[in-house]
Design an enzyme around this catalytic site. Structure first.
Site: not given
Length: 399
Positions: A64, A118, A122, A309
């Site tokens: 990764l 980029y 890759k 109550p």
């Protein structure tokens, strides 16, 4: 199974590590056939000796590691191709041909706006891994990730969703140049599920038609099967509705598996401390209090009622509206009587035996606190949100 994760300190690495630790420690029992032993967590600051040990002992590798926002364009190739070469050479050195996952990017398609430094780095990494598979016979699983989102994603970096979530959660400005721009988004939990499938020998295979993923059993690439295509405008609109929820109490629709559900979880992970808790408006009088908790346009509203109550509340009926009364603390009685009749239906209720009682349309009803000392606490669900312009609520005592 010994597992090496490179880039372990990154967004995907942290989420994958957390999931595998839960399996290893027996906290996640949804993968009975998967055994996780040693986790080798390698990142940029790790000692080289850790990579050596991990490459010698790993039964599965997730690569990764990568560079997304370098100072200089040439660092793309160094970070995305150079380290991949080091990793594969180290595996070869130890004669380790275990399966390996490569995290690539949709930008490796080099189509249109993706044709840049980029994307080329890759693509070079992908080609290197495919050659490695041919040379060694190792199973190489190449994933081209679209835009990722989810908890722990770094804002103001390379994820528009993370930036929008962070800024809207923290009352910071956002910039949307074109609300109609559509993104393909992959939720981190869906990605981690796919990575675990890969470990179990069940990756989803695909090819690419341009930048579109086409799932196919014999595809060269791999892909998470669930992604979402959403416009920037739709994302911002959802985030604004999430931000407003503590004020409006309206819970947006978040169906199972929907983008909205995943985005809401992501948004919440960016909330600052001062927004984690928020006040609710308590309507208080001498009888106790009534507080709305959650509203939904399609599923009504939830409230909590506290009766002191000896107090009786209610004494009204509805044409169409109906409710559940669920006593969670105290001791009381709920009464219903059909309009126009004399028969009273009595239900003794207690926090010691929690049950839901229908408040039926056309039946006047009340709730009585039978205790002399304790409050009666009742969770109330109504099938529609209260509308002061059409309250559908008519006074009439039960008996």
């Amino acid at each position: 199974m010994n597992i090496l994760i490179t880039g372990a300190a990154g967004f995907v690495g942290k989420n994958l590590t957390a999931a595998l630790e839960c399996i290893r420690d027996g906290k996640d029992k949804t993968h009975p056939g998967l055994t996780v032993d040693e986790l080798y967590l390698y990142d940029i600051d790790s000692a080289p000796s850790l990579l050596e040990e991990a490459c010698a002992k790993a039964d599965f590798v997730f690569n990764l590691a990568g560079v997304n926002r370098p100072q200089n364009p040439e660092e793309f190739m160094q970070g995305n191709f150079g380290f991949a070469s080091t990793l594969l050479d180290t595996l070869k050195k130890h004669h380790n041909t275990c399966p390996i996952v490569l995290s690539s990017s949709i930008q490796a398609t080099l189509i249109g706006r993706y044709d840049g430094d980029y994307g080329r780095s890759k693509k070079a990494g992908e080609d290197l891994f495919f050659r490695y598979a041919e040379e060694t016979g190792a199973s190489v699983l190449v994933y081209r990730f679209p835009n990722l989102f989810g908890k722990w994603c770094r804002p103001n970096y390379n994820s528009a969703v993370a930036t929008f979530c962070n800024n809207i959660a923290n009352d910071l400005p956002i910039t949307v140049n074109d609300p109609a721009v559509q993104l393909e988004l992959l939720y981190i939990d869906d990605l981690v599920d796919e990575m675990i499938c890969a470990m179990e020998g069940k990756p989803h295979r695909c090819e690419f038609d341009g930048v579109s993923t086409v799932l196919t059993e014999d595809g060269r690439y791999c892909a998470a099967p669930i992604t979402h295509r959403v416009t920037l405008g739709e994302i911002v609109s959802l985030l604004e509705s999430f931000k407003a929820q503590p004020t409006t109490l309206v819970m947006p629709e978040i169906p199972h598996g929907s983008f909205a559900k995943k985005l809401y979880s992501t948004y919440l992970s960016y909330l600052p401390k001062e927004k984690i808790a928020f006040p609710l408006k308590m309507n208080v009088d001498a009888r106790g209090s009534f507080t709305e908790l959650i509203r939904s346009d399609k599923c009504g509203q939830i409230s909590v009622n506290i009766s002191k109550p000896g107090i009786t509340k209610g004494q009204h009926w509805h044409h169409t509206k109906w409710e559940f009364f669920i006593v969670v603390s105290g001791h009381g009685r709920i009464q219903l009587r059909k309009i126009g009749t004399d028969e009273v239906l009595n239900f003794e209720v207690s926090g010691e035996k929690i049950e839901a009682i229908h408040m039926l349309p056309g039946y006047t009803h009340n709730i009585i606190n039978l205790s002399d000392t304790e409050d009666l606490v009742t969770v109330m669900w109504a099938n529609e949100c209260f509308d002061p312009n059409k309250p559908d609520t008519f006074f009439e005592v039960v008996e």
